[in-house]
Scaffold this active site. Structure first.
Site, PDB file in Angstrom:
ATOM      1  N   HIS A  60       6.693   4.880  -7.160  1.00  0.00           N
ATOM      2  CA  HIS A  60       6.869   6.235  -7.712  1.00  0.00           C
ATOM      3  C   HIS A  60       8.043   6.868  -6.964  1.00  0.00           C
ATOM      4  CE1 HIS A  60       2.421   5.696  -8.695  1.00  0.00           C
ATOM      5  NE2 HIS A  60       3.107   5.617  -9.835  1.00  0.00           N
ATOM      6  N   GLU A  63       7.988   9.592  -3.977  1.00  0.00           N
ATOM      7  CA  GLU A  63       7.082   9.395  -2.835  1.00  0.00           C
ATOM      8  C   GLU A  63       7.923   8.882  -1.662  1.00  0.00           C
ATOM      9  OE1 GLU A  63       3.780   7.122  -4.368  1.00  0.00           O
ATOM     10  OE2 GLU A  63       3.281   8.706  -5.799  1.00  0.00           O
ATOM     11  N   HIS A 170       2.404   4.466  -0.831  1.00  0.00           N
ATOM     12  CA  HIS A 170       2.554   5.633  -1.716  1.00  0.00           C
ATOM     13  C   HIS A 170       2.300   6.913  -0.928  1.00  0.00           C
ATOM     14  CE1 HIS A 170       2.281   3.649  -5.827  1.00  0.00           C
ATOM     15  NE2 HIS A 170       2.055   2.630  -4.998  1.00  0.00           N
ATOM     16  N   GLU A 234      -2.021   5.181   0.775  1.00  0.00           N
ATOM     17  CA  GLU A 234      -1.543   6.554   0.575  1.00  0.00           C
ATOM     18  C   GLU A 234      -1.257   7.177   1.937  1.00  0.00           C
ATOM     19  OE1 GLU A 234      -1.021   7.919  -2.384  1.00  0.00           O
ATOM     20  OE2 GLU A 234      -2.017   6.434  -3.665  1.00  0.00           O
TER      21      GLU A 234
HETATM   22  O1  LIG Z   1      -1.677  11.647  -6.149  1.00  0.00           O
HETATM   23  C1  LIG Z   1      -1.779  11.059  -7.213  1.00  0.00           C
HETATM   24  O2  LIG Z   1      -2.317  11.595  -8.218  1.00  0.00           O
HETATM   25  C2  LIG Z   1      -1.291   9.628  -7.373  1.00  0.00           C
HETATM   26  C3  LIG Z   1      -0.839   8.923  -6.102  1.00  0.00           C
HETATM   27  C4  LIG Z   1      -0.575   7.472  -6.472  1.00  0.00           C
HETATM   28  O3  LIG Z   1       0.495   7.164  -6.883  1.00  0.00           O
HETATM   29  N1  LIG Z   1      -1.620   6.650  -6.395  1.00  0.00           N
HETATM   30  C5  LIG Z   1      -1.594   5.316  -6.932  1.00  0.00           C
HETATM   31  C6  LIG Z   1      -2.909   4.627  -6.703  1.00  0.00           C
HETATM   32  C7  LIG Z   1      -2.923   3.222  -7.250  1.00  0.00           C
HETATM   33  C8  LIG Z   1      -4.276   2.511  -7.130  1.00  0.00           C
HETATM   34  O4  LIG Z   1      -5.260   2.994  -7.695  1.00  0.00           O
HETATM   35  O5  LIG Z   1      -4.337   1.463  -6.465  1.00  0.00           O
HETATM   36  C9  LIG Z   1      -1.325   5.400  -8.443  1.00  0.00           C
HETATM   37  O6  LIG Z   1      -1.847   6.323  -9.085  1.00  0.00           O
HETATM   38  O7  LIG Z   1      -0.600   4.561  -8.944  1.00  0.00           O
HETATM   39 ZN   LIG Z   2       2.325   6.637  -5.962  1.00  0.00          ZN
END
Ligand SMILES: O=C(O)CCC(=O)N[C@@H](CCC(=O)O)C(=O)O
Ligand SMILES: [Zn+2]
Length: 356
Positions: A60, A63, A170, A234
């Site tokens: 993303h 980030e 992320h 994260e």
């Molecule tokens: O803060 C948020 O809403 C999204 C943060 C983020 O990019 N998280 C990943 C998590 C991926 C996973 O579930 O392994 C995403 O949403 O892609």
């Molecule tokens: Zn992300």
């Protein structure tokens, strides 16, 4: 050799967001630095130890903390401050989105793995031939190419004693009650790996979220297709470049450097009492433009709601907390239709399902 090309690999990649012609450089100790394409660099020491590590960031584009962390690690390797003893594939994921300082350009790159990119025929031919082309202008193309690079990296060494890991770094859109946490991709019943959890905990990532099913994320791709110990990690909240507090990620950065330069290094034993574990119970999927949450925009990730609370609504659809308290993670009403708008999670324990 033109050493200066690697002095700012991120800037070089951002200047060529769709394609960068491959080139190699050799460090004085014989380490090969192979640029495979824009944002993709493979580091191979002359006699690598037994870890094949993929580190990815910028999947993303906005980030930035993980992008800065990976840039520091790469600079340390290129400048000889970090003697890398392991094979390492470093990926800056979505250069076009990084350039625009947005999460995604057309679609969410982290929903396009394990084939969800719906690879177009002409790209498929190029990818199968491993022929880098200039067609990586959409997130779908990039996902297909990133799958190809990860496959190429892991398949080079197939001995049983080679350990594969992938940390996909992320930051979250919202603040979180536990700012650093990792998503453990669905293991299909395989036990959770104690030493991996010890590494994360010792890196100040001591909240773990267990996925409840297969996903099309990058970390699930590496875990499922290559048996890698893979995690989405994260690292706090999204901030613009230059506004991240590097001390927040110092423990992880230090431990990654330890992994790379000291093959015998191990994190201290896991103390389960220091780890907080949540299980995903339900994914909230946005069905229509009527979708809305019943809590405010500033509610932090992992905020807990009592049984029965109505969390989200979309026409006739309603998402309510079940019989036990549940917390909300990644709520985002702005996602595209049929995409995940939030995760509903509850506290759990890992006892009895860990590989010692
Ligand atoms: O803060 C948020 O809403 C999204 C943060 C983020 O990019 N998280 C990943 C998590 C991926 C996973 O579930 O392994 C995403 O949403 O892609
Ligand atoms: Zn992300």
């Amino acid at each position: 050799m033109n050493a200066s090309r690697l002095n700012d690999f991120l800037a070089l990649s951002c200047a060529h967001p769709h394609y960068l012609a491959p080139f190699n450089e050799t460090l004085p100790d014989g380490t090969q630095i192979q640029v495979w394409n824009t944002g993709v660099v493979c580091i191979e020491p002359p006699a690598p130890a037994n870890l094949d590590l993929v580190l990815s960031c910028g999947i993303h584009g906005n980030e930035t903390a993980p992008i800065e962390l990976c840039t520091r690690l790469l600079n340390d390797i290129v400048n000889g401050r970090l003697r890398c003893q392991q094979r390492l594939l470093l990926i800056f994921g979505n250069l076009s989105a990084i350039n625009l300082n947005v999460r995604e350009v057309k679609t969410n790159l982290n929903r396009l793995f394990s084939g969800a990119h719906g690879l177009k025929e002409h790209i498929k031919v190029q990818v199968q031939a491993g022929r880098a082309a200039d067609g990586q202008d959409t997130e779908s193309d990039r996902a297909a190419w990133l799958e190809h690079y990860v496959t190429r990296f892991y398949q080079k060494r197939k001995h049983h004693n080679i350990e594969r890991r992938h940390y996909d770094l992320h930051t979250a859109i919202r603040a979180s009650q536990y700012p650093q946490f990792a998503i453990y991709p669905f293991t299909h019943g395989a036990p959770y790996h104690t030493r991996e959890l010890a590494f994360l905990c010792h890196s100040d990532v001591n909240t773990i979220l267990l996925a409840h099913g297969p996903t099309t994320t990058f970390s699930y791709f590496s875990a499922h297709h290559f048996g890698a110990h893979a995690f989405t990690v994260e690292l706090g909240k999204v901030h613009p470049f230059g506004e991240n507090d590097a001390s927040q990620v110092a423990a992880l950065e230090h431990n990654l450097a330890q992994l790379l330069q000291k093959p015998d290094w191990q994190p201290p034993q896991l103390n389960v009492a220091h780890m907080r574990v949540f299980q995903v119970c339900q994914e909230v999927i946005k069905q229509s433009e009527q979708f809305c949450f019943h809590f405010s925009d500033d509610v932090a990730n992992f905020s807990t709601f009592s049984p029965g609370t109505l969390l989200a609504e979309d026409g006739d659809w309603q998402w309510r907390v079940g019989e036990k308290p549940q917390a909300i993670v990644f709520p985002n009403a702005k996602v595209a239709l049929q995409q995940r708008a939030a995760l509903m999670v509850e506290v759990t324990e890992l006892k009895g399902n860990m590989l010692v």
